[in-house]
Design a protein around this motif. Structure first.
Motif, short mmCIF file in Angstrom:
data_model
loop_
_atom_site.label_atom_id
_atom_site.label_comp_id
_atom_site.label_asym_id
_atom_site.label_seq_id
_atom_site.Cartn_x
_atom_site.Cartn_y
_atom_site.Cartn_z
N GLU A 101 0.81 -1.21 0.00
CA GLU A 101 0.00 0.00 0.00
C GLU A 101 0.85 1.27 0.00
N PHE A 102 2.16 1.13 0.18
CA PHE A 102 3.02 2.32 0.24
C PHE A 102 3.79 2.56 -1.05
N THR A 103 3.72 1.63 -1.98
CA THR A 103 4.41 1.77 -3.26
C THR A 103 3.39 1.70 -4.39
N PRO A 104 3.40 2.65 -5.31
CA PRO A 104 2.37 2.69 -6.37
C PRO A 104 2.62 1.66 -7.49
N TYR A 105 2.62 0.38 -7.11
CA TYR A 105 2.83 -0.66 -8.11
C TYR A 105 1.66 -0.75 -9.08
N ASN A 106 1.97 -1.14 -10.30
CA ASN A 106 0.96 -1.59 -11.25
C ASN A 106 0.94 -3.12 -11.16
N TYR A 107 -0.25 -3.70 -11.20
CA TYR A 107 -0.38 -5.14 -11.04
C TYR A 107 -1.02 -5.75 -12.29
N GLU A 119 0.50 -15.97 -12.55
CA GLU A 119 1.48 -15.11 -11.90
C GLU A 119 0.81 -13.78 -11.58
N ILE A 120 1.24 -13.16 -10.50
CA ILE A 120 0.85 -11.79 -10.22
C ILE A 120 2.11 -10.94 -10.36
N VAL A 121 2.07 -9.98 -11.27
CA VAL A 121 3.23 -9.14 -11.57
C VAL A 121 3.05 -7.79 -10.89
N CYS A 122 4.07 -7.35 -10.18
CA CYS A 122 4.05 -6.06 -9.49
C CYS A 122 5.20 -5.23 -10.06
N SER A 123 4.88 -4.15 -10.74
CA SER A 123 5.93 -3.37 -11.41
C SER A 123 5.70 -1.88 -11.19
N VAL A 124 6.78 -1.16 -10.99
CA VAL A 124 6.69 0.28 -10.78
C VAL A 124 7.86 0.96 -11.48
N CYS A 125 7.60 2.12 -12.03
CA CYS A 125 8.62 2.93 -12.69
C CYS A 125 8.64 4.29 -12.01
N ASN A 126 9.73 4.62 -11.33
CA ASN A 126 9.74 5.87 -10.58
C ASN A 126 11.16 6.43 -10.45
N ILE A 262 -1.28 -7.18 -22.21
CA ILE A 262 -1.28 -7.20 -20.74
C ILE A 262 -2.27 -6.17 -20.23
N HIS A 263 -3.14 -6.60 -19.31
CA HIS A 263 -4.12 -5.69 -18.72
C HIS A 263 -3.64 -5.32 -17.32
N TRP A 264 -3.17 -4.08 -17.17
CA TRP A 264 -2.62 -3.63 -15.89
C TRP A 264 -3.69 -3.06 -14.97
N ILE A 265 -3.55 -3.36 -13.70
CA ILE A 265 -4.44 -2.81 -12.66
C ILE A 265 -3.74 -1.57 -12.11
N LEU A 284 -9.03 -8.90 -10.48
CA LEU A 284 -8.02 -9.84 -10.94
C LEU A 284 -8.51 -10.64 -12.14
N SER A 285 -9.79 -10.97 -12.15
CA SER A 285 -10.37 -11.70 -13.28
C SER A 285 -10.27 -10.89 -14.57
N GLU A 286 -10.55 -9.60 -14.48
CA GLU A 286 -10.47 -8.74 -15.66
C GLU A 286 -9.04 -8.64 -16.16
N SER A 287 -8.08 -8.59 -15.24
CA SER A 287 -6.68 -8.53 -15.65
C SER A 287 -6.29 -9.84 -16.34
N TRP A 288 -6.74 -10.95 -15.79
CA TRP A 288 -6.42 -12.26 -16.39
C TRP A 288 -7.04 -12.38 -17.77
N GLU A 289 -8.28 -11.96 -17.92
CA GLU A 289 -8.93 -12.03 -19.22
C GLU A 289 -8.21 -11.17 -20.26
N GLY A 290 -7.56 -10.10 -19.78
CA GLY A 290 -6.86 -9.21 -20.71
C GLY A 290 -5.50 -9.70 -21.12
N PHE A 291 -5.00 -10.75 -20.47
CA PHE A 291 -3.70 -11.30 -20.85
C PHE A 291 -3.88 -12.27 -22.00
#
Length: 294
Positions: A101-107, A119-126, A262-265, A284-291
């Motif tokens: 909750e303290f890092t603005p990751y995209n999932y 897989e659950i991917v957690c990525s941030v660009c900062n 890839i459908h990012w949250i 999470l279902s919507e993200s999975w459907e978008g992959f």
């Protein structure tokens, strides 16, 4: 590719009723249109998931077709939905492992290595250097917890920029592996920009990133002029900008080229942390459907 589709079996049952006694089974029938040839297939024993795949892009050696009749279609749908909900629930039950909750990751929910386990991917660009950091967790073989993939780059190296909607992927049928090509961009102030293209894939619990080529852009005289230098992976040979842009097609010329979506949250971290299980399941279902890999 290996995707879970909620309504695949429902559509199949409807088609069977209309055909009034045709003997085509789900695994033996194919639906053709101008975009894709699809077939309903069952993954190997470790997953038991019914998915819709692009038969032109999947290694048949890793798939086992299961013959069925119209009477078995409801059971297949139940298996599909059960496995889908079970895997998503595992991600939800282990949210403390991947949610920050303290890092603005995209999932994003993915299956980059196409082994049937989400897989659950957690990525941030900062930061001022726009460095990318990525963590990946995959459902373990026991279907009870998550395994964290190991990062193989040096501690302070920027990782590939995964936060994109689409990217190229090259399928190695012989090794049953998928090589994704992502860019990475970092900068030093407003005058120096450093780019590179990478061969990115998951293997043996590790995130593998291999450099394919480099591009350096330097602005001078307050942006009035600039110089661009491109180099191959060894950084010993200078190449043209056109060669830089086309490097993946050259390196993977013997592999089948496809495209991954890839459908990012992108919800606020605090908001996502406080999301109910039912709402998180939908997200999470919507993200999975978008992959998709096509």
């Amino acid at each position: 590719m290996r995707k879970f589709h909620f309504f695949a079996c429902l559509c199949l049952c409807t088609g069977l009723l209309v055909s009034c006694g045709k003997t085509d089974s789900p695994s033996g029938s194919a639906t053709t249109n101008t975009d894709m040839t699809t077939t309903t297939t069952t993954l190997e024993e470790s997953t038991n998931v019914t998915v819709k795949i692009d038969t032109n892009a999947t290694n048949p050696e890793t798939m086992s077709e299961t013959a069925s009749t119209s009477s078995s279609a409801p059971a297949e749908k139940e298996t599909e939905n059960k496995n889908l909900s079970e895997q998503l629930q595992i991600l939800i039950d282990n949210r403390e492992m991947w949610m920050d909750e303290f890092t603005p990751y995209n999932y994003a929910v993915t299956d980059f290595n196409q082994d049937g386990r989400m897989e659950i991917v957690c990525s941030v660009c900062n930061g001022t250097g726009i460095y990318t950091t990525t963590y990946i967790y995959e459902i373990d073989e026991a279907d009870s917890s998550l395994i964290k993939y190991e990062r193989t780059l040096n501690e302070y190296d920027s990782e590939a920029d995964l936060i994109v909607e689409k990217a190229s992927v090259y399928f190695d049928k012989e090794r049953n592996s998928y090589h994704y090509v992502f860019d990475d961009l970092s900068k030093n102030g407003m005058a120096e920009y450093y780019e590179n293209k990478r061969d990115w894939y998951l293997q043996d619990g590790k995130i593998i990133e291999n450099y394919l080529a480099f591009k350096t852009t330097i602005y001078q005289d307050a942006g009035a002029s600039m110089s661009v230098t491109c180099e191959d992976a060894s950084r010993e040979k200078e190449i043209t900008e056109e060669e830089y842009a086309n490097i993946a097609n050259v390196v993977f010329s013997d592999l089948k080229k496809m495209e991954v979506s890839i459908h990012w949250i992108t919800k606020d971290a605090t908001e996502l942390k406080n999301t109910s299980d039912s709402d998180l399941l939908q997200i999470l279902s919507e993200s999975w459907e978008g992959f998709q890999i096509q």
